[in-house]
Design a protein around this motif. Structure first.
Motif, PDB file in Angstrom:
ATOM      1  N   ARG A  95      44.857 -80.042  26.001  1.00 31.38           N
ATOM      2  CA  ARG A  95      43.917 -80.492  24.974  1.00 31.38           C
ATOM      3  C   ARG A  95      42.781 -81.289  25.591  1.00 31.38           C
TER       4      ARG A  95
ATOM      5  N   ASP B 124      55.199 -70.987  13.090  1.00 31.75           N
ATOM      6  CA  ASP B 124      54.803 -69.647  13.565  1.00 31.75           C
ATOM      7  C   ASP B 124      55.405 -69.283  14.914  1.00 31.75           C
TER       8      ASP B 124
ATOM      9  N   GLY C  22      51.304 -84.289  20.048  1.00 35.57           N
ATOM     10  CA  GLY C  22      51.422 -82.860  20.274  1.00 35.57           C
ATOM     11  C   GLY C  22      52.173 -82.064  19.230  1.00 35.57           C
TER      12      GLY C  22
ATOM     13  N   LYS D  11      49.629 -82.979  14.397  1.00 36.32           N
ATOM     14  CA  LYS D  11      49.134 -83.810  13.292  1.00 36.32           C
ATOM     15  C   LYS D  11      47.649 -83.558  13.035  1.00 36.32           C
TER      16      LYS D  11
ATOM     17  N   ALA E  19      50.065 -75.041  11.127  1.00 32.57           N
ATOM     18  CA  ALA E  19      48.627 -75.307  11.088  1.00 32.57           C
ATOM     19  C   ALA E  19      47.892 -74.103  11.666  1.00 32.57           C
TER      20      ALA E  19
HETATM   21  N1  LIG Z   1      51.884 -72.555  17.533  1.00 36.07           N
HETATM   22  C1  LIG Z   1      51.357 -73.607  16.938  1.00 36.07           C
HETATM   23  N2  LIG Z   1      50.713 -74.527  17.662  1.00 36.07           N
HETATM   24  C2  LIG Z   1      50.167 -75.591  17.016  1.00 36.07           C
HETATM   25  C3  LIG Z   1      50.265 -75.734  15.623  1.00 36.07           C
HETATM   26  N3  LIG Z   1      49.651 -76.905  15.292  1.00 36.07           N
HETATM   27  C4  LIG Z   1      49.189 -77.438  16.432  1.00 36.07           C
HETATM   28  N4  LIG Z   1      49.483 -76.658  17.480  1.00 36.07           N
HETATM   29  C5  LIG Z   1      49.180 -76.900  18.887  1.00 36.07           C
HETATM   30  O1  LIG Z   1      49.822 -78.078  19.276  1.00 36.07           O
HETATM   31  C6  LIG Z   1      49.007 -78.860  20.099  1.00 36.07           C
HETATM   32  C7  LIG Z   1      48.926 -80.256  19.568  1.00 36.07           C
HETATM   33  O2  LIG Z   1      48.248 -80.325  18.349  1.00 36.07           O
HETATM   34  P1  LIG Z   1      47.565 -81.642  17.839  1.00 36.07           P
HETATM   35  O3  LIG Z   1      47.132 -81.438  16.450  1.00 36.07           O
HETATM   36  O4  LIG Z   1      46.523 -82.087  18.802  1.00 36.07           O
HETATM   37  O5  LIG Z   1      48.802 -82.642  17.902  1.00 36.07           O
HETATM   38  P2  LIG Z   1      48.865 -84.197  17.544  1.00 36.07           P
HETATM   39  O6  LIG Z   1      48.978 -84.917  18.824  1.00 36.07           O
HETATM   40  O7  LIG Z   1      50.111 -84.334  16.727  1.00 36.07           O
HETATM   41  O8  LIG Z   1      47.629 -84.541  16.775  1.00 36.07           O
HETATM   42  C8  LIG Z   1      47.654 -78.189  20.149  1.00 36.07           C
HETATM   43  O9  LIG Z   1      47.474 -77.655  21.398  1.00 36.07           O
HETATM   44  C9  LIG Z   1      47.702 -77.123  19.106  1.00 36.07           C
HETATM   45  O10 LIG Z   1      47.075 -75.962  19.529  1.00 36.07           O
HETATM   46  C10 LIG Z   1      50.960 -74.723  14.876  1.00 36.07           C
HETATM   47  O11 LIG Z   1      51.091 -74.774  13.666  1.00 36.07           O
HETATM   48  N5  LIG Z   1      51.479 -73.698  15.590  1.00 36.07           N
END
Ligand SMILES: Nc1nc2c(ncn2[C@@H]2O[C@H](COP(=O)(O)OP(=O)(O)O)[C@@H](O)[C@H]2O)c(=O)[nH]1
Ligand SMILES: [Mg+2]
Lengths: 217, 638
Positions: B371, A129, A19, A22, A159
């Protein structure tokens, strides 16, 4: 599908708690898209992307894995042979920041690093952000942690609004180049290559935020 | 010994060979990784008979500390963590025992088991056992065969007997070589053998052309066709056995036992409401459960009755219950659900803070709910009530099964159920039923997933040995790339409507246990030309498989998978191992090991992979490091 050009290929692994963003970072970097509701990662995925630095094109092979402890056996085999490791947390999630230590350890253990072979770590604080009041980790905290752990590169990214994402990957490659040239220098007595390491040799412990120092290079 | 043979020729070497068993003087080297060499004394003057040796030398005297991890850590076969031995060994020991040498003359028998080769002299005690870590001992055996008169034992095809020059078997062998106008020790044979390695396709045509010349000439007299035919048959099989065994890069070997012809199993129409309603007795009991399940397996369930049918399929409603029993059950289960929900709902903030295990799960569920299937209307938008339900059911499941808690993938399993069964308690109990079916996918140590991926490989090897061999030689035998398929039963690969259809078909448990693995086999088989034709390596295969998402034809997959099941079931060479996986009664016959590959024949099965030169002959060393995962990406990436 095979690339005809022979760009140097760098294997980049993005690690961090579930979350933290990544997958979003990877997708922003590779296809310049952000899907707020993209799926959480199951298993292992990777994407390729070319990146130009000083006239040289590098192909980055970016590996994205599922962060849950349970899937450790699935992801750790992929650490081997990595050139760059991005340790990622979300600035609005203190726990994910605290866990960087665990991720660093896990990576170092399974990447099977050769002695003296430093892996360029890059610490990435994502979600820059988010509104000020939601921030749980300050830039100073990030820099301090990096200093304590001998990590020279760190950056805050988003991102979501694309801020610093390209820069983060560029910074990682530049960092890799510095380590490479230093390794070359150590191995061969002749030194007719530009010595990038010198400039950074004395202030290796310094952090740079926002990629400003790097991009000036 | 070394002094005796100052001039010698290195014929072959291969790295990554572990010493598993050896004479007691070599005990310090047991489990060390080394290189195997074949070398011979110089032959030019012709005054002395040629002597050939097999030699194993440890690599930098290191011991591999985690060979056991191998099967799961296959992604990269290079540089395992190793510790230096020099510290533990007495210095003179280390100097004396640099290598283990075996004179070819002493080898009387070679036994192959998986990746192990054991060498015997005349006695029953083995001389040594070597483990070919990279799985490529076929090539090595081929070489042995060219220097020794080796034939497979009649008793066990994995034991190779070295024949005496005057034994009838040896005469037989020589006869077949003579028939082909090639001699095992002569240089043209050697050249051809070498060529096959380098240009498999052309050279094997060459080899076959020799055979056809033979046929052509011998047919002329015209009297003894039948006899000749037999001779040819034998010659061809000798070619297979002695010349063109697999070398890792290509295959040209015996015909595998054939599976029966595959039948078509077209999909049918979904179970209709009338058909379903007609099955109930007046007290609301289902009459013919088996035929209902068969109909569901053949075509799924019409959306109209899906909700009710799923409650049976997911073991919420017992199949033999009456309507009254079900009504009573639901009342109790609804109560039970809300009791459990109240447990976590009533946690105070302080309790949560002092219960980090719980807090962690809660936070991960929150993140994953956000997600999960958000592209579907049902879960779209912020503050969607359905997201809250998804969250609450998963949280309640944590209370229901705290040992398991929440594991990523579970939200994917729940989502379609909740979409169909809008009310929380019913959806929860159906979800519990689904979880019970594949709970081992979520084992802490991932043992269930490992087992399934292993079984998938075993099945594939039975159905399509050539593809299995290809995957094995490309570091993919662990089937990593099918992880997502298996973990959430293709949830991420199919469109929403297809997921529902696919799952209800699978829930029937027809036509066999682990049918989802046969579906995986069907897909892989469908993709085989794509995978092998492009000479995909590990990363490319992973990428290709990941990108199949949403491009799969579910009906075709099910049709094929069912066809495959009947092929397996009716195969003459069906083993207990396969029976066990698909849940057929065992009959106690010998199990083939999953790594014991059956090989394919015919020139069109030849696949050359120039970009992964694994082995070459004559003074060229083979280093598995050179074909390592990383390097192979670097040399020929997408
Ligand atoms: N506000 C914000 N939310 C983000 C950003 N990057 C990812 N998210 C949110 O964080 C959540 C997790 O992102 P994800 O890429 O699936 O995380 P992972 O588990 O690390 O791969 C998602 O619901 C995205 O919408 C960011 O730069 N800013
Ligand atoms: Mg992800």
């Amino acid at each position: 599908m095979r690339s005809t050009t022979k760009n140097p290929l760098l294997k980049v692994v993005i690690l961090g708690d579930g979350g933290v963003g990544k997958s979003c970072l990877m997708n922003r970097f590779v296809s310049n898209q952000f899907d707020e509701h993209s799926f959480h990662t199951i298993g292992v995925e990777f994407l390729n992307k070319d990146l130009d630095i000083d006239g040289q094109t590098y192909t980055l092979q970016i590996w994205d894995t599922a962060g849950q402890e349970r899937f450790k056996t699935l992801r750790t085999p992929f650490y081997r042979g990595s050139d760059i490791c991005m340790l990622t947390y979300a600035i609005d999630d203190k726990t994910s920041f605290k866990n960087l230590e665990l991720w660093r350890k896990e990576f170092t253990y399974y990447a099977d690093l050769k002695e003296n072979n430093q892996i360029p770590f890059l610490v990435v604080g994502n979600k820059s952000d988010v509104p000020r009041e939601e921030r749980e980790v300050s830039q100073l905290e990030m820099e301090t942690w990096c200093n304590e752990n001998g990590i020279t590169s760190c950056i805050e990214t988003s991102a979501k609004n694309a801020s610093n994402v390209q820069e983060a990957f560029k910074m990682a490659v530049q960092h890799w180049l510095r380590l490479e040239s230093r390794a070359d220098k150590n191995e061969t007595a002749t030194n007719d290559t530009v010595d990038l390491s010198k400039k950074y040799g004395d202030n290796r412990m310094s952090c740079c935020v926002g990629g400003s120092e790097e991009s000036s290079n | 010994m070394d002094e005796e043979f100052k001039d010698y020729i290195d014929i072959f070497s291969q790295d990554g060979v572990l010493l598993k068993q050896a004479p007691s003087s070599f005990i310090p080297f047991i489990n060390a990784i080394g290189t195997i060499y074949i070398w011979s004394t110089e032959t030019n003057d012709g005054t002395r008979p040629i002597k050939r040796f097999l030699e194993w030398k440890p690599n930098d005297v290191t011991i591999d500390s985690d060979v056991q991890d191998q099967e799961w850590a296959v992604v990269n076969t290079v540089q395992k963590r190793s510790r230096t031995l020099s510290g533990n060994l007495p210095a003179d020991h280390y100097n004396k025992l640099r290598s283990l040498k075996i004179n070819f003359e002493d080898i009387k028998r070679v036994a192959k088991k998986n990746r192990d080769l054991t060498f015997f002299d005349g006695s029953s005690e083995p001389m040594c056992t070597l483990l070919f870590q990279h799985g490529d001992c076929f090539y090595f055996i081929d070489l042995l065969k060219t220097y020794l008169s080796v034939g497979p034992s009649r008793r066990d095809k994995n034991i190779f007997i070295v024949y005496d020059a005057d034994s009838p078997e040896y005469q037989e062998l020589n006869k077949t070589f003579a028939a082909l106008d090639i001699k095992p020790n002569d240089s043209s044979f050697w050249t051809m053998f070498k060529n096959i390695k380098e240009h498999p396709y052309e050279s094997s045509l060459m080899a076959f052309s020799k055979v056809s010349t033979y046929v052509y000439r011998s047919v002329e007299p015209g009297n003894n066709d039948i006899l000749l035919n037999d001779d040819l048959q034998r010659s061809l099989s000798e070619i297979d056995d002695n010349i063109t065994h697999s070398g890792g890069d290509y295959e040209l070997v015996q015909k595998p036992p054939q599976l029966p012809k595959r039948k078509e199993f077209p999909r049918c129409k979904p179970l209709r409401e009338e058909q379903w309603k007609a099955q109930f007795t007046c007290d609301g009991k289902l009459e013919d459960v088996e035929s209902i399940k068969t109909l569901i397996f053949r075509g799924g369930v019409s959306p109209k009755i899906r909700e009710e049918v799923w409650k049976f399929l997911l073991d919420y409603y017992p199949w033999d219950s009456t309507l009254a029993e079900r009504e009573a059950l639901v009342i109790a289960k609804v109560q039970e659900y809300y009791d459990m929900k109240l447990q976590w709902k009533s946690f105070t903030k302080a309790q949560e803070n002092n219960f980090s295990d719980f807090a962690q799960r809660k936070s991960l569920i929150e993140k994953d709910v956000n997600r999960t299937d958000r592209n579907l209307d049902f879960y779209a938008g912020d503050n969607n009530q359905n997201l809250q339900k998804l969250n609450d059911i998963l949280m309640t499941y944590v209370m229901y099964n705290f040992d398991l808690g929440y594991v990523q993938g579970m939200s994917d399993l729940l989502s379609p159920i909740l979409m169909l069964i809008g009310n929380e308690p019913d959806a929860f109990w159906c979800f519990v039923g689904f979880m019970n079916k594949l709970i081992s996918n979520f084992d802490i140590d991932q043992a269930g997933m490992k087992d399934q991926l292993g079984n998938l490989f075993t099945l594939l090897n039975f159905v399509d040995p050539f593809l299995a061999k290809y995957l094995e030689t490309h570091d993919c035998a662990n089937m990593f790339f099918c992880f997502r398929w298996v973990l959430v039963w293709f949830k991420r690969e199919l469109k929403q409507e297809d997921v529902m259809r696919f799952w209800e078909v699978l829930w029937t448990g027809y036509p066999c246990q682990n049918f989802h693995l046969l579906v995986a086999v069907a897909i892989l088989e469908h993709e085989r030309s794509e995978l092998m034709g492009n000479d995909y390596g590990f990363t490319e295969i992973l990428k290709h498989i990941n990108e199949l998402s949403c491009h799969l034809d579910m009906d075709l997959m099910l049709n094929k998978a069912e066809g495959i099941f009947f092929q397996i079931k009716e195969a003459d060479h069906l083993t207990d191992q396969i029976r066990f996986i698909v849940g057929l009664p065992l009959i106690g016959n010998h199990c083939t090991d999953s790594h014991e590959l059956i090989h394919f024949d015919s020139p069109d099965c030849l696949v050359s992979s120039e970009s992964h030169p694994k082995c070459s002959v004559d003074r060229v060393s083979i280093s598995p490091d050179e074909i390592s995962f990383d390097k192979s990406i670097q040399s020929n990436f997408l």
